[in-house]
Structures are given as C-alpha cells and as structure tokens.
Design an enzyme around this catalytic site. Structure first.
Site, mmCIF file in Angstrom:
data_model
loop_
_atom_site.group_PDB
_atom_site.id
_atom_site.type_symbol
_atom_site.label_atom_id
_atom_site.label_comp_id
_atom_site.label_asym_id
_atom_site.label_seq_id
_atom_site.Cartn_x
_atom_site.Cartn_y
_atom_site.Cartn_z
ATOM 1 C CB SER A 201 37.063 43.265 37.233
ATOM 2 O OG SER A 201 37.427 41.914 37.066
ATOM 3 C CG HIS A 254 37.274 41.291 41.662
ATOM 4 N ND1 HIS A 254 35.943 40.984 41.842
ATOM 5 C CD2 HIS A 254 37.441 41.444 40.317
ATOM 6 C CE1 HIS A 254 35.331 40.974 40.680
ATOM 7 N NE2 HIS A 254 36.218 41.245 39.736
#
Length: 276
Positions: A201, A254
């Site tokens: 991610s 992230h």
C-alpha cells in the site's frame, strides 16, 4: 509525433479528429486506457491546441457533427476493442508490473503454507541490529499481505496505476518509484509501529500521488488519475488514521508513500516543462 490530448470517450476523440481533418490537419488516435490524439506535423501544434480549446467548450456544436458526417464516422464504424479478462490484464501491464504481482502472490501462498511469522522472519523490515545489512528487507516488506482482501485490493491498484506508468513512462520509471517509495514508506511505518508490518500500500499510494500530479501538471505524459480517486485516497488515509473502520492500517506508510509520489511527480513534471 506530438500527443495533443487524451479523451475518455473515443467518439469525442473521433469527432475532434474528423473536424481537424476538414481543416487540413491530420491527427491520429491511439487507443490505450484512453483515446490519445497525436499530431505528426508538430509545426501545427499551436493551431491544433487553439482548436482543441474551442472544441472542449462545446463538443456538441453542429460543425463538429457535420465534420463527422463528412468523414463518414457517425455510424458504427468506430470499433471498440473487447478483451477477455486475462487479455485485458496483459494489455495494461508491462513486465515489471507482472513480476511484482507474481512475487506478491507467491509470498502470499508461502505465508498461508508456512505461516506469517516464518515468512516475516525472512522478509520483514530489519527487526534486529544484526539484520541491518540484509538489504532486501528494506523492500521485501512490500511483498507480504495478511489477508485475501489485503492482497486483492493492493494488486488491483498496482495493476491499474503501475501498469499505466510502465506502459507510458517505461519500466525504469516504475522501478524507481517502487524502490524509493517502498524504502521511505517502510522507514516511516517502522517508526510508527515497529518492524512487523507488510503490504504494497505504501507503493500504491506513491503511484496514486505520482499519477495524479503528473497528469495534472504534464498532460502529455499520457498518465492521469481522476480527482475523485485521489480524494478517495485521502479519505481512506483519514479513516485509517482515526481507525473509523476498526481495521489495522499502515497509516505511516500510506502518508509517506503519497508524499513520495507527489514529490517525484512534481520534480518530473518540472523537468518535462524545462525540456519543452
């Protein structure tokens, strides 16, 4: 050849190309994720861009429809390419995109067979000072996923974004973005949670930031991301930060990944403008 613009709707692209043909300017369409309009004679670029601006103000103007009739493109002559599922995967993914997807799947299978802990002992961010020279660990944390939903979500975005970058900007660019974002997002995440984390991610968020900002600042790069999707990404970060869904998320990765992607896109688009 010079890419003038991209249209999401191939019929709109054809209408503009037909109209320019009536003005004595030959444009061609190349179908990728969008319909890209290319100009062979770059000396006409300024004129074409001026006409494009007028066209975008009112694509439904009767003169454009008349041009399509004149060129014979108002019927069903426009062919849409149809792909079976796996053919579509191949069409939109280069070798680096595929290698990463296969590596993630292999590691996921190994984790199901051997257990998460056993695989993490080999691939996790260095969790002991004696491991700091095992350099692969600074990147291989991105290969580990802890649920089917986790890997499917990340690989779908990787294929969509990474494939576009590789097809348009080359395998080298995708490799650079991947390595830098894996390293820096992993570094930030281990500061937040320690070394026991994994997932692609951080790289995916880097690609989101890169594709969106590069498309905004350098449309001729041929990559783009709808603004609604980047807004979704930001909402997802906020949701993860405040634990709104009760899910364990690598929030540090992230945020760091997104920042890396935006920074790289800013630099690359700046360099692209200087070359013009």
């Amino acid at each position: 050849m010079l890419m003038i613009t991209s249209f999401a709707n191939p019929r709109v692209a054809q209408a503009f190309v037909d109209y320019m043909a009536t003005q004595g300017v030959i444009l061609t369409i190349q179908q990728h994720n969008q319909s890209d309009v290319w100009l062979a004679d770059e000396s006409q670029a300024e004129r074409v861009r001026a006409e494009l601006a007028r066209f975008l103000e009112n694509p439904a103007d009767p003169r454009y429809l008349a041009a399509s009739w004149q060129a014979g493109h108002t019927g069903s002559g426009l062919h849409y390419r149809r792909y079976p599922f796996f053919a579509a995967l191949r069409e939109r993914a280069g070798p680096v995109t595929w290698v990463m997807m296969i590596a993630c799947v292999v590691v996921f299978i190994a984790m199901q067979i051997l257990g998460d802990q056993e695989v993490m002992l080999w691939l996790a961010w260095p969790f002991d000072p004696t491991l700091k020279f095992e350099f692969w660990r600074y990147f291989t944390h991105a290969l580990m996923h802890f649920s089917l939903m986790h890997i499917l979500f990340n690989l779908l975005w990787w294929w969509y974004l990474g494939g576009a970058v590789e097809k348009r900007l080359g395998s080298g660019k995708l490799i650079v973005i991947t390595l830098i974002s894996a390293l820096l997002s992993g570094y930030v995440q281990q500061k937040f949670s320690g070394p026991w984390f994994g997932g692609l991610s951080g790289v995916v968020y880097a690609l989101m930031g890169y594709v969106w900002l590069r498309g905004e600042r350098d449309p001729q790069s041929g990559i783009y991301l709808q603004r609604g999707l980047i807004i979704f990404a930001l909402i997802w970060i906020v949701a993860g930060w405040f634990d709104l869904f009760g899910m364990s998320m690598a929030n540090g990765a992230h945020i760091a990944g997104l920042a890396v992607g935006l920074a790289m896109a800013f630099v690359d688009s700046l360099n692209a403008r200087k070359r013009k």
